[in-house]
Motif scaffolding. Structure first.
Motif, PDB file in Angstrom:
ATOM      1  N   GLU A  14       0.857  -1.189   0.000  1.00  0.00           N
ATOM      2  CA  GLU A  14       0.000   0.000   0.000  1.00  0.00           C
ATOM      3  C   GLU A  14       0.893   1.240   0.000  1.00  0.00           C
ATOM      4  OE1 GLU A  14      -2.587  -0.216   3.385  1.00  0.00           O
ATOM      5  OE2 GLU A  14      -3.877  -1.720   2.438  1.00  0.00           O
ATOM      6  N   TYR A  15       0.300   2.377  -0.343  1.00  0.00           N
ATOM      7  CA  TYR A  15       1.034   3.637  -0.322  1.00  0.00           C
ATOM      8  C   TYR A  15       0.044   4.783  -0.123  1.00  0.00           C
ATOM      9  CZ  TYR A  15      -0.597   5.030  -4.948  1.00  0.00           C
ATOM     10  OH  TYR A  15      -1.379   5.421  -5.999  1.00  0.00           O
ATOM     11  N   CYS A  24      -4.640   4.350   3.450  1.00  0.00           N
ATOM     12  CA  CYS A  24      -3.650   4.137   2.391  1.00  0.00           C
ATOM     13  C   CYS A  24      -4.346   3.556   1.163  1.00  0.00           C
ATOM     14  CB  CYS A  24      -2.570   3.170   2.884  1.00  0.00           C
ATOM     15  SG  CYS A  24      -1.611   3.818   4.268  1.00  0.00           S
ATOM     16  N   LYS A  25      -3.670   3.644   0.028  1.00  0.00           N
ATOM     17  CA  LYS A  25      -4.194   3.104  -1.232  1.00  0.00           C
ATOM     18  C   LYS A  25      -3.499   1.780  -1.541  1.00  0.00           C
ATOM     19  CE  LYS A  25      -4.181   7.790  -3.161  1.00  0.00           C
ATOM     20  NZ  LYS A  25      -3.564   8.608  -4.209  1.00  0.00           N
ATOM     21  N   TYR A  32       5.076  -1.630  -7.626  1.00  0.00           N
ATOM     22  CA  TYR A  32       5.256  -2.304  -6.340  1.00  0.00           C
ATOM     23  C   TYR A  32       5.468  -1.238  -5.279  1.00  0.00           C
ATOM     24  CZ  TYR A  32      10.362  -1.790  -6.954  1.00  0.00           C
ATOM     25  OH  TYR A  32      11.618  -1.305  -7.130  1.00  0.00           O
ATOM     26  N   CYS A  33       5.016  -1.532  -4.081  1.00  0.00           N
ATOM     27  CA  CYS A  33       5.078  -0.577  -2.982  1.00  0.00           C
ATOM     28  C   CYS A  33       5.786  -1.222  -1.800  1.00  0.00           C
ATOM     29  CB  CYS A  33       3.675  -0.147  -2.566  1.00  0.00           C
ATOM     30  SG  CYS A  33       2.744   0.660  -3.887  1.00  0.00           S
ATOM     31  N   THR A  34       6.736  -0.521  -1.271  1.00  0.00           N
ATOM     32  CA  THR A  34       7.487  -1.050  -0.145  1.00  0.00           C
ATOM     33  C   THR A  34       7.268  -0.163   1.075  1.00  0.00           C
ATOM     34  OG1 THR A  34       9.435   0.204  -0.812  1.00  0.00           O
ATOM     35  CG2 THR A  34       9.267  -2.055  -1.601  1.00  0.00           C
ATOM     36  N   TYR A  35       7.373  -0.759   2.220  1.00  0.00           N
ATOM     37  CA  TYR A  35       7.282  -0.038   3.481  1.00  0.00           C
ATOM     38  C   TYR A  35       8.679   0.374   3.888  1.00  0.00           C
ATOM     39  CZ  TYR A  35       7.145   0.707   8.482  1.00  0.00           C
ATOM     40  OH  TYR A  35       7.305   1.230   9.724  1.00  0.00           O
TER      41      TYR A  35
END
Length: 143
Positions: A14-15, A24-25, A32-35
């Protein structure tokens, strides 16, 4: 979250790119979304040779027998007929070598040799029937 004592970071996959949002979206397909430990999370475009379905946390390599020439895609493409795609993460298919033929999704150069009694000096063959029968008086071993 909005109206809370402190903001909650987005989870992997998510971001949030807008300040002051309550949620969050989902990471979109092709990204790709990283934390990050700092609490930031961004959607990054998927790499060429890779694919990213929705909510991806990393860029996933296309498997041997498939490829992806363009970044930012959600799926891989079948390796094209007359070519092979030998590696995970193939960007560009490789022409099938002489003595072999390559149907769709061929994962290696030597997966489909011309049969015993046939040969080929041409590259990029697509099927067994394109291999040439040996001429009388000569032998053609399996490649």
């Amino acid at each position: 979250p909005q109206s809370s004592a402190s903001p909650s970071p987005c989870i992997a996959g998510e971001y949030q790119d807008v300040t002051g949002q309550a949620a969050c979206k989902a990471c979109p397909a092709g990204s790709y979304c990283t934390y990050s430990p700092t609490g930031t999370s961004v959607a990054l475009p998927c790499l060429a040779g890779h694919y990213c379905p929705a909510r991806s946390t990393e860029s996933l390599p296309c498997l041997a027998g498939s490829h992806q020439p363009i970044g930012g895609q959600s799926e891989c493409l079948n390796c094209t007929i007359g070519n092979y795609c030998p590696l995970n993460g193939t960007v560009t298919p490789v022409p099938c070598p002489a003595g072999f033929y390559c149907p769709v999704n061929t994962p290696s150069a030597n997966a489909f040799p011309c049969a015993a009694g046939t040969f080929s000096t041409s590259t990029s063959l697509t099927k067994q029937s394109e291999c040439t029968p040996c001429t009388p008086g000569q032998a053609c071993a399996v490649a």
